[in-house]
Design an enzyme around this catalytic site. Structure first.
Site, PDB file in Angstrom:
ATOM      1  N   ILE A 290      55.516  13.115  23.552  1.00 13.52           N
ATOM      2  CA  ILE A 290      55.868  13.954  24.706  1.00 13.52           C
ATOM      3  C   ILE A 290      55.422  15.385  24.420  1.00 13.52           C
ATOM      4  CG2 ILE A 290      57.788  15.016  25.936  1.00 13.52           C
ATOM      5  CD1 ILE A 290      59.236  12.418  25.857  1.00 13.52           C
TER       6      ILE A 290
ATOM      7  N   ASP B  71      33.350  44.113  50.848  1.00 12.08           N
ATOM      8  CA  ASP B  71      33.006  45.360  51.525  1.00 12.08           C
ATOM      9  C   ASP B  71      31.785  45.967  50.876  1.00 12.08           C
ATOM     10  OD1 ASP B  71      35.093  45.581  53.200  1.00 12.08           O
ATOM     11  OD2 ASP B  71      36.344  46.742  51.829  1.00 12.08           O
TER      12      ASP B  71
ATOM     13  N   ASP C   6      51.688  20.224  17.224  1.00  6.93           N
ATOM     14  CA  ASP C   6      52.039  20.691  18.560  1.00  6.93           C
ATOM     15  C   ASP C   6      52.563  22.113  18.549  1.00  6.93           C
ATOM     16  OD1 ASP C   6      51.366  18.195  19.181  1.00  6.93           O
ATOM     17  OD2 ASP C   6      53.137  17.730  20.380  1.00  6.93           O
TER      18      ASP C   6
HETATM   19  P1  ADP Z   1      32.483  50.282  55.910  1.00  4.52           P
HETATM   20  O1  ADP Z   1      33.637  50.903  55.210  1.00  4.52           O
HETATM   21  O2  ADP Z   1      32.355  48.811  55.672  1.00  4.52           O
HETATM   22  O3  ADP Z   1      31.190  50.983  55.628  1.00  4.52           O
HETATM   23  P2  ADP Z   1      33.702  51.244  58.390  1.00  4.52           P
HETATM   24  O4  ADP Z   1      34.222  50.332  59.439  1.00  4.52           O
HETATM   25  O5  ADP Z   1      34.668  51.999  57.581  1.00  4.52           O
HETATM   26  O6  ADP Z   1      32.699  50.411  57.487  1.00  4.52           O
HETATM   27  O7  ADP Z   1      32.745  52.323  59.064  1.00  4.52           O
HETATM   28  C1  ADP Z   1      31.851  51.993  60.097  1.00  4.52           C
HETATM   29  C2  ADP Z   1      31.103  53.227  60.564  1.00  4.52           C
HETATM   30  O8  ADP Z   1      32.027  54.157  61.099  1.00  4.52           O
HETATM   31  C3  ADP Z   1      30.378  53.946  59.463  1.00  4.52           C
HETATM   32  O9  ADP Z   1      29.054  53.506  59.355  1.00  4.52           O
HETATM   33  C4  ADP Z   1      30.407  55.389  59.918  1.00  4.52           C
HETATM   34  O10 ADP Z   1      29.340  55.649  60.795  1.00  4.52           O
HETATM   35  C5  ADP Z   1      31.695  55.479  60.708  1.00  4.52           C
HETATM   36  N1  ADP Z   1      32.814  55.984  59.915  1.00  4.52           N
HETATM   37  C6  ADP Z   1      33.367  55.423  58.818  1.00  4.52           C
HETATM   38  N2  ADP Z   1      34.420  56.126  58.370  1.00  4.52           N
HETATM   39  C7  ADP Z   1      34.538  57.175  59.197  1.00  4.52           C
HETATM   40  C8  ADP Z   1      35.447  58.302  59.280  1.00  4.52           C
HETATM   41  N3  ADP Z   1      36.444  58.457  58.411  1.00  4.52           N
HETATM   42  N4  ADP Z   1      35.271  59.190  60.268  1.00  4.52           N
HETATM   43  C9  ADP Z   1      34.282  59.033  61.148  1.00  4.52           C
HETATM   44  N5  ADP Z   1      33.417  58.025  61.135  1.00  4.52           N
HETATM   45  C10 ADP Z   1      33.512  57.096  60.186  1.00  4.52           C
END
Ligand code: ADP
Ligand code: MG
Length: 907
Positions: free
Chosen positions: A291, A335, A745
């Site tokens: 066991i 991401d 063991d």
């Molecule tokens: P990821 O983090 O995957 O790059 P997001 O959804 O955060 O994508 O961002 C998408 C787009 O939004 C970016 O390419 C940018 O143009 C714009 N963006 C991201 N963060 C910001 C922010 N804090 N303020 C203004 N625009 C933003």
């Protein structure tokens, strides 16, 4: 001043105005002073709830005596006692005690490791004290503290709002309400129930969106959630997946043990050559030997060691199921920004209509750099368009750049995209003063669904709306554009020119942001999300974010390990492709037509096309969290095991849905961390791969350890049964069997749990998640061990029988002990040769073997033990010959691995 709500609930902060609340707390908007904090801390203690505590040592000790094993051994001791075998009784009792001690130490160690890891994720709070905002551990808050809350943060204490902008909270953990609740500062009637006190926030809930300033009213056990946790007696621990698997394993092994004991019992009974008490004692000893009493503790240790190694490599495990699940991951959805890249975004280019763009110099968060146009340094404040862009960037922004004097470096608090914009504005010398005469009336934080952020600004004379976001989105919302000649209508031609510029900047792996503004009606008080059109386009900025240096290697390792890497980003498709190429998510040689897909393209597909697309394409851009979730779900339906990263509030559902949710420790929100099973302390993609590697090692070690136990136990029993069939005196006494088992063991298997992996776990395809730890691939090993152990035992048994049964038993004992020890070397890797991985690469194994050998020699050669175990002395030469014979185990193990490797290659 120490009058406050902590001890006096009757004061009901929700029914008071902001001024009354602040007065009662005796605090100002710039927060408590250090003396106040000290005084309040002495009065109210720390802001903490009682945790699930580690199991106390005495409970673990008691547990050792509650096992089946203990009962069997006790019965055996009684039988031995009444049958008059005094020494056997003592040995059995000694075995019971030593067994319990080993189990106790092992379990204690596993328990302590797991507990210490649980405490590694610390929640932080942003507090205002002495007029300065900074982060402290949530535990340090006192009633009366002013705290600042932002989207995605967990609320560290109960508090009364003193400022709120678009604040929405998720209070499911407290009230069960699953949709976010809007909050504001208005007082509500005294009798309002907790769920409706819109001017209060509660510890343990989350900010879904918006911004707030709060005065802390109660902490620790006095909070609403604290009251609840007080009424709940202990919190139940749940069984993890791995525990379930190991339970299956334990059951398999108990069945093997019982079956073999029964056969031993029946064989000896029907042969008619043995006394009943001998039969019973030997059967019991064999049962105890077979066991795997130590197994659960050993596997817990394998798991604990695995998670500690992951923590050392920056992956902190929040949920122990995932340690082993990680090893079986087939697809990682990651991401881009911050995980694959460094997250040190820097604005390099600024532009609008026309060919001559502005360039910005400087690196990192340090606000020093020059603006140039046509290779000439310019003063941005004298440039109409540039100064406009800089102003929008500075004001529609919620980040802060601080100079850390101790480290002499600039640090960012907040979102890196906003940080890059702020840093750019600081380089232009935009003074804080300038910002001060403006007043932010309302702020709409960035969210990845709409991909914009907005700020409503009151200047002395006018009110205007400043908007920043994904450039196509901003362009789409704009009808006019700022030029040298002032604001003009955007022509179709201009639109196309801007589009081309956005495309070409993104192709250079730049993250492009659009900026716009518009004047609004002077009596506007709030941003109307529905009415963000008619903007004046000011320009675009392009920022770089280089890939992390170790990403490419990590992606390549994934490919070798049969793991697919998918990039899911909200960024522009060209930026996504450029980065994907540079980290080899897209092969440079790949010339398929579709390298990446945007959400828009995905949404135009029907279900079949969608499935087909996500099977073949590895880069998805301009994605919103919903579609990210859908991709994960569809891949899971196809049988993939998914690890998925996320950082924002909206990522939480996807993180929960994935088989392993991975949150960012630095940039991620508390919401995401709470939903994830693994937190990356360094936000780094390579860390996920490291964790996968450790996860695979956990599985391999669990398998190797249990294979070791099964093969040795099985071979032992077979040897005994064979001799019984031959009608000869038992080859070992009950006490000898027990002792043999104790050493193998107890000491040896734990050393196998520490095996580090041999750089080969990432060279294979992932194992199926459902695969059992003990399966038929152990059979050849069982066969080898059984044949060797049985034949060697028979040989020495017959050779030494003429010198008396005791001598024969002594030699059989030595053979069995050493074959088992040598089998440890076989089990360090089921594939690689021990000469390849090295005899000395695991010091615990060698220590275990050394100690075992020492113990064996002592009990055979020291007269006292010799008498107890009924051994006969063996000469040094005999001993060496016996050990050499036993080493056959290694040679045949090596041969087996060699042949198996050849066969695998041939296929
Ligand atoms: P990821 O983090 O995957 O790059 P997001 O959804 O955060 O994508 O961002 C998408 C787009 O939004 C970016 O390419 C940018 O143009 C714009 N963006 C991201 N963060 C910001 C922010 N804090 N303020 C203004 N625009 C933003
Ligand atoms: Mg982002």
């Amino acid at each position: 001043m120490v009058r406050n709500f902590q001890k006096n609930k009757a004061l009901n902060p929700h029914a008071l105005s902001i001024e009354e609340t602040l007065n009662l707390c005796g605090c100002k908007l710039d927060g408590l002073s250090d003396e106040d904090v000290k005084e309040l801390r002495n009065l109210h203690g720390w802001n903490e709830l009682p945790e699930i505590s580690a199991m106390p040592w005495w409970k673990i000790l008691l547990k050792q005596f509650k096992s089946l094993m203990f009962i069997i051994l006790l019965v055996a001791a009684l039988i031995a006692f009444f049958a008059g075998h005094k020494t056997d009784t003592y040995v059995i009792i000694a075995v019971v005690i030593i067994n319990a001690m080993i189990g106790f130490i092992q379990e204690l160690k596993a328990e302590r490791t797991i507990y210490s890891l649980k405490k590694m994720v610390v929640h932080k709070a942003r507090v205002v004290r002495n007029g300065v905002t900074f982060m402290i551990p949530s535990r340090d808050l006192v009633p009366g503290d002013i705290i600042v809350l932002e989207e995605g943060e967990s609320i560290p204490a109960d508090g009364r709002l003193i400022e709120a902008k678009n604040l929405q909270c998720m209070e499911a953990s407290l009230t069960g309400e699953s949709i976010p609740i809007s909050k504001d500062c208005e007082a509500v009637p005294v009798e309002t129930v907790i769920a409706d006190r819109k001017n209060m926030v509660w510890k343990g809930t989350f900010v879904a969106s918006g911004y707030a300033k709060v005065v802390v009213t109660s902490i620790g056990l006095n909070t609403a959630i604290g009251e609840i946790s007080r009424t709940l007696s202990g919190i139940k621990r749940e069984k993890t997946n791995f525990q379930k698997k190991t339970n299956v394993l334990a059951r398999q092994m108990v069945i093997i043990a019982i079956l073999s004991t029964i056969s031993l019992f029946l064989a000896s009974y029907f042969s008619g050559d043995y006394e009943m008490d001998e039969i019973i004692l030997v059967s019991m000893a064999a049962l105890v030997a077979a066991i795997p009493e130590g197994l659960p503790a050993i596997l817990a240790i394998v798991l604990a060691i695995g998670s500690r190694r992951m923590a050392k490599r920056n992956a902190i495990i929040r949920d122990f199921t995932s340690v082993e699940t990680l090893g079986a991951v087939t697809t990682i959805i990651t991401d881009k920004t911050g995980t694959l890249t460094q997250n040190t975004l820097t604005v390099k280019k600024i532009g609008g209509l026309g060919n001559s763009d502005y360039h910005v110099s400087g690196e990192g968060w340090s606000p020093v750099g020059n603006f140039t146009k046509n290779n000439k340094i310019i003063d941005p404040n004298n440039d109409k368009i540039l100064s406009r862009i800089i102003k929008i960037a500075a004001i529609s922004n919620n980040s802060e750049i601080k100079h850390n004097i101790q480290k002499n470096q600039y640090e960012l608090m907040g979102d890196p995209t906003e940080g890059a914009l702020l840093c750019m504005s600081r380089k232009a010398g935009l003074s804080l003063l300038e910002e001060d005469k403006n007043q932010k009336l309302d702020d709409l934080p960035f969210n990845s669904k709409h991909k914009i952020r907005a700020t409503l600004l009151a200047n002395r004379e006018i009110k205007e709306l400043l908007i920043v976001g994904a450039p196509e989105k901003i362009l789409q919302l704009s009808t006019q554009i700022l030029t040298e000649k002032g604001e003009v209508k955007i022509s179709d031609h201009d639109r196309e020119a801007l589009h081309n510029k956005i495309e070409s900047w993104s192709e250079d792996a730049m993250r492009v942001i659009g900026l716009a503004y518009k004047k609004v009606n002077p009596n506007t008080e709030k941003i109307d999300e529905q009415n963000l059109g008619d903007l004046v386009f000011a320009g675009i900025t392009g920022m770089i974010d280089p890939p992390r240096p170790d990403t490419r290697k990590a992606v390549e390792n994934c490919k070798k390990a049969g793991i697919r890497v998918i990039m899911a980003t909200g960024d522009h498709i060209n930026t996504a492709i450029a980065i994907a190429k540079s980290v080899s998510i897209i092969d440079s040689a790949d010339n398929s037509e579709i390298l990446a897909l945007s959400e828009k393209q995905l949404l135009q597909m029907d279900d079949l096309e969608f499935d087909e697309a996500i099977k073949n394409v590895n880069v998805f851009a301009r994605l919103t969290p919903n579609v990210k979730l859908k991709i994960a779900e569809r891949l899971q339906a196809m049988g993939e095991l998914i690890a998925m990263t996320g950082d924002g509030v909206n990522d939480a559902p996807a993180l929960k849905r994935a088989d392993v949710g991975v949150a960012m420790g630095i940039m991620g929100t508390d919401v995401a961390r709470d939903a994830a099973q693994v937190v990356l302390a360094d936000d780094n993609f390579a860390t996920i791969v490291a964790a996968v590697e450790e996860g695979r090692i956990v599985f391999t070690n669990a398998r190797q350890t249990s294979f070791f136990l099964v093969t040795t136990n099985f071979a032992e029993i077979t040897t005994l049964v064979t001799l019984i069939f031959l009608g000869l005196p038992m080859a070992l006494t009950a006490t000898q069997i027990l002792w043999l088992n104790l050493v193998t063991d107890g000491i040896c298997d734990i050393s196998l749990a520490t095996e580090k992996g041999h750089n080969d776990v990432l060279e294979e395809k992932p194992v199926n998640k459902k695969e059992k730890i003990l399966n038929k691939i152990v059979l050849p090993l069982i066969l080898i061990m059984t044949v060797i152990m049985t034949s060697l035992s028979l040989i020495v048994y017959f050779h030494y029988l003429p010198e008396g049964i005791e001598k024969a038993r002594t030699t059989v004992f030595i053979i069995m002990a050493f074959t088992q020890l040598f089998n440890l070397y076989n089990m360090r890797s089921l594939k690689k040769s021990i000469f390849n991985i090295g005899f000395f690469s695991n010091k615990y194994i060698n220590i275990a073997i050394f100690v075992s050998i020492l113990i064996q020699i002592i009990i055979i050669e020291v007269p006292f033990f010799e008498r107890i175990f009924a051994f006969q002395p063996v000469s040094a030469l005999e001993f060496i010959v016996l050990v050499a014979m036993a080493s056959l185990v290694i040679w045949s193990g090596e041969l087996y691995k060699l042949v198996k490797g050849k066969l695998a290659l041939g296929r």
